[in-house]
Structure formats: structure tokens, C-alpha cells
Design a protein around this motif. Structure first.
Motif, PDB file in Angstrom:
ATOM      1  N   LYS A  24       1.060 -10.750  -1.780  1.00  0.00           N
ATOM      2  CA  LYS A  24      -0.323 -11.023  -2.191  1.00  0.00           C
ATOM      3  C   LYS A  24      -1.330 -10.520  -1.159  1.00  0.00           C
ATOM      4  O   LYS A  24      -2.429 -10.102  -1.507  1.00  0.00           O
ATOM      5  CB  LYS A  24      -0.506 -12.515  -2.458  1.00  0.00           C
ATOM      6  N   SER A  25      -0.941 -10.524   0.114  1.00  0.00           N
ATOM      7  CA  SER A  25      -1.850  -9.982   1.134  1.00  0.00           C
ATOM      8  C   SER A  25      -2.036  -8.486   0.953  1.00  0.00           C
ATOM      9  O   SER A  25      -3.068  -7.927   1.324  1.00  0.00           O
ATOM     10  CB  SER A  25      -1.316 -10.284   2.545  1.00  0.00           C
ATOM     11  N   ILE A  26      -1.059  -7.830   0.345  1.00  0.00           N
ATOM     12  CA  ILE A  26      -1.149  -6.391   0.074  1.00  0.00           C
ATOM     13  C   ILE A  26      -1.931  -6.126  -1.207  1.00  0.00           C
ATOM     14  O   ILE A  26      -2.778  -5.228  -1.260  1.00  0.00           O
ATOM     15  CB  ILE A  26       0.264  -5.785  -0.022  1.00  0.00           C
ATOM     16  N   LEU A  27      -1.665  -6.921  -2.214  1.00  0.00           N
ATOM     17  CA  LEU A  27      -2.366  -6.735  -3.486  1.00  0.00           C
ATOM     18  C   LEU A  27      -3.853  -7.036  -3.357  1.00  0.00           C
ATOM     19  O   LEU A  27      -4.665  -6.560  -4.162  1.00  0.00           O
ATOM     20  CB  LEU A  27      -1.743  -7.634  -4.564  1.00  0.00           C
ATOM     21  N   GLN A  28      -4.238  -7.804  -2.349  1.00  0.00           N
ATOM     22  CA  GLN A  28      -5.642  -8.156  -2.129  1.00  0.00           C
ATOM     23  C   GLN A  28      -6.360  -7.176  -1.195  1.00  0.00           C
ATOM     24  O   GLN A  28      -7.495  -7.425  -0.778  1.00  0.00           O
ATOM     25  CB  GLN A  28      -5.731  -9.570  -1.565  1.00  0.00           C
ATOM     26  N   GLN A  29      -5.729  -6.062  -0.888  1.00  0.00           N
ATOM     27  CA  GLN A  29      -6.333  -5.077   0.003  1.00  0.00           C
ATOM     28  C   GLN A  29      -7.615  -4.493  -0.586  1.00  0.00           C
ATOM     29  O   GLN A  29      -7.740  -4.299  -1.794  1.00  0.00           O
ATOM     30  CB  GLN A  29      -5.353  -3.934   0.268  1.00  0.00           C
ATOM     31  N   THR A  30      -8.560  -4.184   0.275  1.00  0.00           N
ATOM     32  CA  THR A  30      -9.792  -3.525  -0.174  1.00  0.00           C
ATOM     33  C   THR A  30      -9.515  -2.080  -0.578  1.00  0.00           C
ATOM     34  O   THR A  30     -10.280  -1.498  -1.346  1.00  0.00           O
ATOM     35  CB  THR A  30     -10.846  -3.540   0.957  1.00  0.00           C
ATOM     36  N   TYR A  31      -8.443  -1.506  -0.074  1.00  0.00           N
ATOM     37  CA  TYR A  31      -7.985  -0.183  -0.506  1.00  0.00           C
ATOM     38  C   TYR A  31      -6.969  -0.423  -1.620  1.00  0.00           C
ATOM     39  O   TYR A  31      -5.924  -1.027  -1.408  1.00  0.00           O
ATOM     40  CB  TYR A  31      -7.329   0.562   0.659  1.00  0.00           C
ATOM     41  N   ILE A  32      -7.267   0.058  -2.831  1.00  0.00           N
ATOM     42  CA  ILE A  32      -6.459  -0.348  -3.981  1.00  0.00           C
ATOM     43  C   ILE A  32      -5.493   0.718  -4.492  1.00  0.00           C
ATOM     44  O   ILE A  32      -4.612   0.414  -5.302  1.00  0.00           O
ATOM     45  CB  ILE A  32      -7.369  -0.807  -5.139  1.00  0.00           C
ATOM     46  N   ASN A  33      -5.621   1.965  -4.042  1.00  0.00           N
ATOM     47  CA  ASN A  33      -4.743   3.027  -4.544  1.00  0.00           C
ATOM     48  C   ASN A  33      -3.398   2.955  -3.814  1.00  0.00           C
ATOM     49  O   ASN A  33      -3.097   3.740  -2.917  1.00  0.00           O
ATOM     50  CB  ASN A  33      -5.392   4.395  -4.345  1.00  0.00           C
ATOM     51  N   LEU A  34      -2.594   1.975  -4.229  1.00  0.00           N
ATOM     52  CA  LEU A  34      -1.356   1.659  -3.533  1.00  0.00           C
ATOM     53  C   LEU A  34      -0.153   1.734  -4.462  1.00  0.00           C
ATOM     54  O   LEU A  34      -0.254   1.476  -5.666  1.00  0.00           O
ATOM     55  CB  LEU A  34      -1.420   0.245  -2.946  1.00  0.00           C
ATOM     56  N   GLU A  35       0.961   2.068  -3.885  1.00  0.00           N
ATOM     57  CA  GLU A  35       2.265   1.977  -4.528  1.00  0.00           C
ATOM     58  C   GLU A  35       3.087   1.016  -3.668  1.00  0.00           C
ATOM     59  O   GLU A  35       3.408   1.326  -2.521  1.00  0.00           O
ATOM     60  CB  GLU A  35       2.922   3.352  -4.574  1.00  0.00           C
ATOM     61  N   VAL A  36       3.378  -0.164  -4.212  1.00  0.00           N
ATOM     62  CA  VAL A  36       4.086  -1.192  -3.454  1.00  0.00           C
ATOM     63  C   VAL A  36       5.553  -1.190  -3.890  1.00  0.00           C
ATOM     64  O   VAL A  36       5.860  -1.474  -5.050  1.00  0.00           O
ATOM     65  CB  VAL A  36       3.464  -2.582  -3.676  1.00  0.00           C
ATOM     66  N   ILE A  37       6.441  -0.836  -2.971  1.00  0.00           N
ATOM     67  CA  ILE A  37       7.864  -0.719  -3.281  1.00  0.00           C
ATOM     68  C   ILE A  37       8.611  -1.894  -2.646  1.00  0.00           C
ATOM     69  O   ILE A  37       8.712  -1.996  -1.426  1.00  0.00           O
ATOM     70  CB  ILE A  37       8.432   0.612  -2.762  1.00  0.00           C
TER      71      ILE A  37
END
Length: 322
Positions: A24-37
């Protein structure tokens, strides 16, 4: 500035207690263009189920289930399926500040650096880490390749530059690279290799990666009987020697000696541990004798080595009190 896809690789093994907060700390990032593996490394608790549940709530999450192979194997598996221009590694029991990725990416792009590093805050289970205060003297510094390799031996930077977490890598730096499978301290064994592939490295002293030390940490067990940190430090000495970094080879050799002394001091008095103590003492003496008095080390280090060689039990007692 938010353009490039950034892959975040999270090895997961029996961390159902911590995983939700991490992700959740990653999904709440201000930078949203993410691929979470999320790499489920053969978890035997509900971690794998939790990975799938989290993926249903956010389409940026990809889940890979695999048989247990250890941290390095999980990171390698994540790298093989990643597609971002930049790659970050986050341990599943840690978490990050909301602006973590944004700041690391911004620093990398603005300084044209291949590795962007953040400071971190270490905390123990049951504690709450210090809140980030952006009014403090936060700054960034850019280092070339040689300066970055030097930083591996400087107290202000060595931990941040060594750990695989707390940074983003340009994907090209990771091409052809794999973490050594089946070994602990894989970061110490490889940090210099990755830094050597970067044109420059940018570092911010802003504490935005929160590193949890758990009671079950392998560094606190008698796992010292198979201590891969010694192998990692020896590999580092050989790498600097083979690649022509003679001054850094000297520093790596001192680090190797101090590491062996530290492991010696923390070993128990079991039969196996005593055998390892004897072997370590011989190796320290051999390494030091090859370089005479290691005159290029600091006076403090020189004294520590001499004390260990003369009175290893006293040295060990002093170290254990710290």
C-alpha cells in the motif's frame, strides 16, 4: 516529468503480517506509472493468497508464484519479467514514503544518473520510525563511477550504496546481471558490480525508505557458521584487484579483515563455532601478514587489528558490548 514506467520488484516469503503495509505504501506513491511485481517465493503462510488479493484491487500489480529459491532467486525472477525503464527493489517487510519514487526518478532524470539512491531509516519491530521532516537540510549529491565505488567504504554512504533496496536502477544497468542464488549478503557481493556499470550515481540524504529489523533476522542467529558476508567481502577484494582499482582493493582488504573479526567476535562457543573461530583467526593473520601492518588503514583500524591478533577474546568482549 512522469513518463517512464518503473518496475518495483518485491520478493515475498511468509510475510503476511507486513505485506499489506509494504504494498500500500507503493500504491500510494505520487508517481503512479508503476509496475509492481510481487514474487511469491513459495510462501507457506497466506502471503501468496494476499498477493493475489492485492492484484485484484490494482491492475498495476503482477504476481508471480514460484517454488522457494531464496531472496536472490526471487529478485532474479522479478527482473526477468519486468518491463520498466527503471527498476527498484523493496523488501516485503519494509515500506516507503509517499514521494519515494517521485524523488528518486526526478533525481535520476535531472542529473542523467543511472542509479538514484535514497537515505533510509532503520527501525525495530514494535517501533515507529522517525517522521520525515522536509524542512531539514535535505540535499542531493552526484558522484561519478569512481566516487561511487569509493562511497562503499565511507561511513556516510556505505550502507545506502551497498543495499539493493533504497534506490532505482536504470534497466540497462541490470542487463545480464543476476543476484547470486543461495547466498545471504547478496547486496554486499554485487553492489560494486552494479555501480561500475553506471555512468554516475545520485544520492539524496532524505530518509524515505523505512527498513525493518525483525527479531528473526538471520543476522542475529548463529547462521554466522555459514557467513556469506565473509565470502562477499573476499569477492569484493578480488573484483577490485581484477579490475585495476588498486587503492580500492586495499580498502576492500581492510573491510574483509574487519568483517572476519566481527564474525569471530559474535560466534558462540559451540564446537562448530570454535572451529570456525580458529579458521577465521588464521585467515586474518595470513591476510594481514601479506600486507605487513596495513599501514594504509586508519589508526583506529590498525589498533583494532593488532588487539584482535594479540587478544582475540578481549576484542570479542568489547565488540559484543556494543
Amino acid at each position: 516529468m512522469e513518463k517512464d514506467l518503473i518496475s518495483i520488484i518485491i520478493p515475498v516469503y511468509n510475510v503476511e503480517k507486513y505485506l499489506d503495509k509494504c504494498v500500500k505504501s507503493i500504491l500510494q506513491q505520487t508517481y503512479i506509472n508503476l509496475e509492481v511485481i510481487l514474487v511469491d517465493d513459495g510462501s507457506t503462510d497466506n502471503s501468496g493468497v494476499l498477493c493475489d488479493s492485492l492484484a485484484k484491487d490494482d491492475n498495476r500489480i503482477r504476481v508471480l508464484h514460484k517454488s522457494n529459491g531464496g531472496l536472490s532467486d526471487a529478485r532474479n525472477a522479478g527482473m526477468r519479467i519486468s518491463s520498466g525503464r527503471y527498476v527498484a527493489f523493496i523488501d516485503s517487510d519494509d515500506y516507503v514514503d509517499t514521494h519515494y519514487i517521485e524523488i528518486l526518478y526526478k533525481n535520476a532524470v535531472e542529473t542523467d544518473s543511472d542509479i538514484s539512491i535514497s537515505n533510509y531509516e532503520k527501525f525495530y519491530e514494535g517501533e515507529t520510525p522517525e517522521n520525515i521532516d522536509d524542512n531539514k537540510n535535505n540535499h542531493r549529491i552526484v558522484m561519478d563511477r569512481n566516487q561511487s565505488l569509493e562511497a562503499l567504504f565511507e561511513d556516510e554512504y556505505k550502507y545506502q550504496f551497498t543495499m539493493a533496496c533504497g534506490k532505482i536502477f536504470a534497466a540497462k544497468v541490470l542487463e545480464g546481471f543476476e543476484f547470486p542464488v543461495g547466498r545471504n549478503y547478496e547486496d554486499s557481493a554485487t553492489a560494486h558490480v552494479l555501480i561500475s556499470k553506471a555512468r554516475s550515481v545520485v544520492y539524496t540524504n532524505r530518509k524515505q525508505y523505512f527498513y525493518l529489523t525483525r527479531k528473526t533476522s538471520i543476522t542475529k542467529s548463529d547462521k554466522f557458521l555459514k557467513d556469506d558476508v565473509i565470502v562477499a567481502m573476499r569477492d569484493r577484494v578480488e573484483w577490485f584487484a581484477n579490475n585495476g582499482y588498486l587503492e580500492l582493493e586495499k580498502k576492500a582488504k581492510v573491510q574483509y579483515v574487519l568483517t572476519m573479526m566481527g564474525v569471530y567476535a559474535r560466534l558462540t562457543n559451540s564446537i562448530e563455532a570454535k572451529k570456525m573461530k580458529k579458521s577465521l583467526y588464521k585467515e586474518v593473520r595470513k591476510t594481514v601478514s601479506c600486507d605487513r601492518d596495513m599501514s594504509y588503514s586508519s589508526k583506529k583500524t590498525f589498533f583494532q587489528i593488532k588487539l584482535f591478533l594479540l587478544l582475540p577474546s578481549l576484542y570479542s568482549a568489547i565488540i559484543r558490548r556494543k
